[in-house]
Scaffold this motif. Structure first.
Motif, PDB file in Angstrom:
ATOM      1  N   LEU A   1       0.891   1.344  -8.216  1.00  0.00           N
ATOM      2  CA  LEU A   1       1.780   1.825  -7.154  1.00  0.00           C
ATOM      3  C   LEU A   1       2.844   2.804  -7.639  1.00  0.00           C
ATOM      4  CD1 LEU A   1       2.227  -1.504  -5.182  1.00  0.00           C
ATOM      5  CD2 LEU A   1       1.129   0.567  -4.347  1.00  0.00           C
ATOM      6  N   ALA A   2       3.338   2.617  -8.858  1.00  0.00           N
ATOM      7  CA  ALA A   2       4.415   3.517  -9.305  1.00  0.00           C
ATOM      8  C   ALA A   2       3.958   4.979  -9.287  1.00  0.00           C
ATOM      9  CB  ALA A   2       4.946   3.089 -10.669  1.00  0.00           C
TER      10      ALA A   2
ATOM     11  N   ARG B   1      10.564   8.650   0.309  1.00  0.00           N
ATOM     12  CA  ARG B   1      11.781   7.933   0.695  1.00  0.00           C
ATOM     13  C   ARG B   1      11.573   7.152   1.988  1.00  0.00           C
ATOM     14  NH1 ARG B   1      15.626   9.911  -2.653  1.00  0.00           N
ATOM     15  NH2 ARG B   1      14.534  10.943  -4.369  1.00  0.00           N
ATOM     16  N   GLN B   2      10.792   7.735   2.912  1.00  0.00           N
ATOM     17  CA  GLN B   2      10.452   7.047   4.157  1.00  0.00           C
ATOM     18  C   GLN B   2       9.704   5.747   3.843  1.00  0.00           C
ATOM     19  OE1 GLN B   2      10.382   8.745   7.478  1.00  0.00           O
ATOM     20  NE2 GLN B   2       9.667   6.870   8.446  1.00  0.00           N
ATOM     21  N   TRP B   3       8.728   5.848   2.950  1.00  0.00           N
ATOM     22  CA  TRP B   3       7.948   4.673   2.527  1.00  0.00           C
ATOM     23  C   TRP B   3       8.894   3.618   1.938  1.00  0.00           C
ATOM     24  CZ3 TRP B   3       7.204   1.828  -1.863  1.00  0.00           C
ATOM     25  CH2 TRP B   3       6.106   0.957  -1.879  1.00  0.00           C
TER      26      TRP B   3
ATOM     27  N   GLU C   1       0.841  -1.198   0.000  1.00  0.00           N
ATOM     28  CA  GLU C   1       0.000   0.000   0.000  1.00  0.00           C
ATOM     29  C   GLU C   1       0.871   1.241   0.000  1.00  0.00           C
ATOM     30  OE1 GLU C   1      -2.770  -1.558   3.356  1.00  0.00           O
ATOM     31  OE2 GLU C   1      -3.753   0.215   2.496  1.00  0.00           O
ATOM     32  N   ALA C   2       0.475   2.225  -0.794  1.00  0.00           N
ATOM     33  CA  ALA C   2       1.189   3.514  -0.800  1.00  0.00           C
ATOM     34  C   ALA C   2       0.219   4.608  -1.194  1.00  0.00           C
ATOM     35  CB  ALA C   2       2.352   3.480  -1.782  1.00  0.00           C
ATOM     36  N   GLY C   3       0.258   5.702  -0.446  1.00  0.00           N
ATOM     37  CA  GLY C   3      -0.552   6.865  -0.804  1.00  0.00           C
ATOM     38  C   GLY C   3      -2.027   6.543  -0.986  1.00  0.00           C
TER      39      GLY C   3
ATOM     40  N   LEU D   1       3.953  10.727  -3.898  1.00  0.00           N
ATOM     41  CA  LEU D   1       4.133  11.105  -2.483  1.00  0.00           C
ATOM     42  C   LEU D   1       5.092  12.283  -2.381  1.00  0.00           C
ATOM     43  CD1 LEU D   1       4.682   7.562  -0.858  1.00  0.00           C
ATOM     44  CD2 LEU D   1       2.666   9.019  -0.569  1.00  0.00           C
ATOM     45  N   PRO D   2       4.910  13.159  -1.379  1.00  0.00           N
ATOM     46  CA  PRO D   2       5.903  14.217  -1.150  1.00  0.00           C
ATOM     47  C   PRO D   2       7.290  13.572  -0.989  1.00  0.00           C
ATOM     48  CG  PRO D   2       3.974  14.566   0.221  1.00  0.00           C
ATOM     49  CD  PRO D   2       3.798  13.220  -0.427  1.00  0.00           C
TER      50      PRO D   2
END
Ligand SMILES: [Zn+2]
Length: 315
Positions: A142-143, A155-157, A120-122, A149-150
């Motif tokens: 996902l790309a 990068r944290q993700w 999962e992302a954003g 994402l900010p």
């Protein structure tokens, strides 16, 4: 261009970043074809002089640039450029050389390629079941979500998910990117020039002015210290509209760079003499499997079409 290496086919065909790779054979054929078509191969400094001179009726010219500092540039691209006596410029990001910056697009490819389960992302969710169909579907969702994402969250993700999938992000840089010693060796080659590509490969438009300025200024400064030679040219990471804009063009001019290149598609014209910190490029990869496509791209026509007939796209 980015990576230049012989083709390695994923067994199930899942290679979503394949468009960033060209083969040495493609580069060789492309250079042969452009030379036969009358193109001169110039360094970027020579090209800037040519643009500024405003002389019409000269032969067309081409400048070759490679982003990110992949080790294969030295192993596979340099011999081809040398064979054709063609200057080239490699834009390096010190964060990649130091292995302290995340190549998130390759990490995401590896997570999807190796993983099963849920990613999962954003706010976007993809389920992986090991099938190639699910991998491509996950990449398709996902790309853009991860890219959107900010920058610092992205990068944290990437760091968090890489831990989950046992992906060693620093090792990825060390495997793919030239070390400082390798970059110094390349920089000493008479055909090669090294330019800056920010410290951390961030989309500058998404950063505050102070942070963008630091990425622009410090990357050049660090490269100059390491290479012991002037670094006069800059490339915006990602480099399209939305990644770099008028403010960033100004910051590069203020930082003293002689030029800065985008990935806005187009050819260069004498009109660019006043816009050398927002130069267009044509992205080349083996996806134009026929080198003749390069001649079409180099003609400037597709760029003119995407810029609605205008020669300049610098707003
Ligand atoms: Zn890049």
């Amino acid at each position: 261009m980015h990576s230049v290496r012989p083709e390695e086919k994923a067994t199930d065909g899942f290679a979503p970043n394949g468009g960033l790779t060209s083969t040495p054979a493609f580069l060789d054929a492309a250079l042969t074809m452009l030379r036969q078509a009358g193109y001169e191969f110039l360094s970027l400094d020579e090209a800037l002089q040519r643009i500024r001179s405003g002389r019409a009726g000269e032969r067309p010219f081409a400048v070759f640039t490679l982003d990110d500092g992949y080790r294969d540039n030295q192993v596979h691209a340099l011999p081809v450029f040398a064979k054709h006596d063609c200057p080239f410029l490699v834009y390096a990001a010190p964060g990649f050389v130091d292995a302290s910056t995340e190549m998130w697009w390759l990490a995401l490819e590896r997570m999807i390629a190796e993983g099963a389960g849920v990613l999962e992302a954003g706010g976007v969710r993809a389920e992986l079941d090991g099938s190639a169909t699910a991998k491509w579907a996950a990449w398709g969702k996902l790309a853009p979500a991860v890219q959107g994402l900010p920058e610092h969250e992205q990068r944290q993700w990437t760091r968090e998910q890489s831990r989950r999938f046992c992906i060693d992000l620093p090792q990825m840089c060390r495997d793919l990117i030239m070390s400082w010693d390798e970059l110094r060796a390349l920089a000493s080659h008479p055909l090669a020039t090294i330019g800056a590509h920010t410290l951390n490969h961030f989309a500058l438009s998404r950063l505050s002015e102070n942070e963008a300025r630091a990425e622009i200024v410090e990357s050049g400064r660090r490269l100059e210290q390491e290479l012991q030679q002037p670094v006069r040219h800059f490339a915006y990471p990602y480099g399209n509209v939305g990644h770099a804009g008028a403010r960033d063009f100004r910051l590069c001019a203020e930082a003293g760079y002689a030029s800065a290149v985008t990935t806005r598609m187009g050819a260069v014209y004498p009109e660019h003499a006043g816009h050398v910190h927002g130069l267009p490029r044509v992205m080349v990869s083996s996806k134009y499997a026929e080198p003749r496509w390069l001649k079409v791209l180099a003609s400037g026509l597709p760029g003119r079409m995407s810029n609605l007939g205008r020669r300049l796209n610098v707003a």
